[in-house]
Motif scaffolding. Sequence first.
Motif, PDB file in Angstrom:
ATOM      1  N   GLU A  59       0.810  -1.220   0.000  1.00 35.29           N
ATOM      2  CA  GLU A  59       0.000   0.000   0.000  1.00 35.29           C
ATOM      3  C   GLU A  59       0.842   1.267   0.000  1.00 35.29           C
ATOM      4  O   GLU A  59       0.468   2.265  -0.597  1.00 35.29           O
ATOM      5  N   THR A  60       1.983   1.243   0.697  1.00 28.29           N
ATOM      6  CA  THR A  60       2.761   2.476   0.890  1.00 28.29           C
ATOM      7  C   THR A  60       3.990   2.589  -0.002  1.00 28.29           C
ATOM      8  O   THR A  60       4.493   3.694  -0.216  1.00 28.29           O
ATOM      9  N   GLY A  61       4.521   1.467  -0.451  1.00 27.43           N
ATOM     10  CA  GLY A  61       5.751   1.496  -1.237  1.00 27.43           C
ATOM     11  C   GLY A  61       7.013   1.635  -0.403  1.00 27.43           C
ATOM     12  O   GLY A  61       8.102   1.807  -0.942  1.00 27.43           O
ATOM     13  N   LEU A  88       3.893   9.439   5.343  1.00 27.19           N
ATOM     14  CA  LEU A  88       4.424   8.673   4.227  1.00 27.19           C
ATOM     15  C   LEU A  88       5.412   9.513   3.412  1.00 27.19           C
ATOM     16  O   LEU A  88       6.384   8.991   2.877  1.00 27.19           O
ATOM     17  N   GLU A  89       5.188  10.819   3.359  1.00 27.67           N
ATOM     18  CA  GLU A  89       6.091  11.709   2.620  1.00 27.67           C
ATOM     19  C   GLU A  89       7.437  11.852   3.323  1.00 27.67           C
ATOM     20  O   GLU A  89       8.465  12.007   2.671  1.00 27.67           O
ATOM     21  N   GLU A  90       7.421  11.823   4.641  1.00 26.89           N
ATOM     22  CA  GLU A  90       8.636  11.926   5.446  1.00 26.89           C
ATOM     23  C   GLU A  90       8.598  10.825   6.501  1.00 26.89           C
ATOM     24  O   GLU A  90       8.360  11.075   7.683  1.00 26.89           O
ATOM     25  N   PRO A  91       8.839   9.579   6.072  1.00 28.80           N
ATOM     26  CA  PRO A  91       8.714   8.451   7.003  1.00 28.80           C
ATOM     27  C   PRO A  91       9.834   8.401   8.031  1.00 28.80           C
ATOM     28  O   PRO A  91      10.800   9.157   7.964  1.00 28.80           O
ATOM     29  N   ALA A 117      18.167   3.750  -0.106  1.00 24.40           N
ATOM     30  CA  ALA A 117      16.916   3.310  -0.724  1.00 24.40           C
ATOM     31  C   ALA A 117      15.836   4.388  -0.602  1.00 24.40           C
ATOM     32  O   ALA A 117      15.057   4.604  -1.530  1.00 24.40           O
ATOM     33  N   ALA A 118      15.802   5.082   0.532  1.00 25.41           N
ATOM     34  CA  ALA A 118      14.824   6.160   0.728  1.00 25.41           C
ATOM     35  C   ALA A 118      15.099   7.315  -0.225  1.00 25.41           C
ATOM     36  O   ALA A 118      14.175   7.883  -0.819  1.00 25.41           O
ATOM     37  N   ALA A 119      16.363   7.669  -0.378  1.00 22.56           N
ATOM     38  CA  ALA A 119      16.727   8.756  -1.292  1.00 22.56           C
ATOM     39  C   ALA A 119      16.312   8.410  -2.727  1.00 22.56           C
ATOM     40  O   ALA A 119      15.834   9.275  -3.475  1.00 22.56           O
ATOM     41  N   ALA A 120      16.455   7.142  -3.106  1.00 24.22           N
ATOM     42  CA  ALA A 120      16.100   6.705  -4.460  1.00 24.22           C
ATOM     43  C   ALA A 120      14.604   6.801  -4.736  1.00 24.22           C
ATOM     44  O   ALA A 120      14.191   6.821  -5.893  1.00 24.22           O
ATOM     45  N   LYS A 124      12.640  13.700   0.413  1.00 23.93           N
ATOM     46  CA  LYS A 124      13.596  14.748   0.748  1.00 23.93           C
ATOM     47  C   LYS A 124      14.103  14.674   2.184  1.00 23.93           C
ATOM     48  O   LYS A 124      15.132  15.236   2.507  1.00 23.93           O
ATOM     49  N   ARG A 125      13.343  13.999   3.066  1.00 20.04           N
ATOM     50  CA  ARG A 125      13.726  13.978   4.471  1.00 20.04           C
ATOM     51  C   ARG A 125      13.169  12.740   5.166  1.00 20.04           C
ATOM     52  O   ARG A 125      12.091  12.279   4.836  1.00 20.04           O
ATOM     53  N   LEU A 126      13.940  12.247   6.142  1.00 21.63           N
ATOM     54  CA  LEU A 126      13.503  11.149   7.007  1.00 21.63           C
ATOM     55  C   LEU A 126      13.518  11.611   8.455  1.00 21.63           C
ATOM     56  O   LEU A 126      14.250  12.531   8.817  1.00 21.63           O
ATOM     57  N   TRP A 127      12.752  10.914   9.262  1.00 19.21           N
ATOM     58  CA  TRP A 127      12.700  11.139  10.700  1.00 19.21           C
ATOM     59  C   TRP A 127      13.125   9.869  11.413  1.00 19.21           C
ATOM     60  O   TRP A 127      13.096   8.785  10.837  1.00 19.21           O
ATOM     61  N   SER A 128      13.449  10.016  12.677  1.00 26.93           N
ATOM     62  CA  SER A 128      13.595   8.885  13.575  1.00 26.93           C
ATOM     63  C   SER A 128      13.161   9.355  14.953  1.00 26.93           C
ATOM     64  O   SER A 128      13.408  10.498  15.320  1.00 26.93           O
TER      65      SER A 128
END
Length: 168
Positions: A59-61, A88-91, A117-120, A124-128
């Motif tokens: 569902e999310t890719g 989902l835009e910034e997982p 893989a996220a950059a590909a 533009k941004r990830l969180w943790s």
Amino acid sequence: MSTYEKMAFHLETERLVMRPWAESDAPEFCALLAERGKETPPVERIRAAIAGFLTATEETGIALLPILRRDEGDFIGYCGLIVGRTTLEEPEIAYELFRRVHGRGYATEAAAAVLDAAAATGRKRLWSTVGTWNAPSLRVLEKLGFERDRVSTEENGEVAWLTRALPR
């Protein structure tokens, strides 16, 4: 429909292989979750969770992937992208490994592959989000270039919110 490419669901590093979940991962996943200091969850519940992960991936890719050591072939944890407390835009990047393999750089190695893989995907941004008590996990994120955004207080204590811009 997402404007992002699907994340690669098969990732390999020098020492690790990450691939989609299989029902056969359930017993080891139960053992990993039991290390959190609570009871071992029932295998059937974990099999259902794995089915949920696979559905969410479709569902999310994006995906949370089991980590296996390349040479040994053993399950040592998981790493990947989740919606979690973000979007989902910034997982969020999430990872957890068996204590027996801590201190060997596996979390950093797996998370670096997930960052690529996220950059590909075009994000533009990830969180943790990590408990402020979890110094080893915070160190992994620091090595990967994450920076602290804020701290919140939740029922289990303080949570650090970290973010990292992805290369274009």
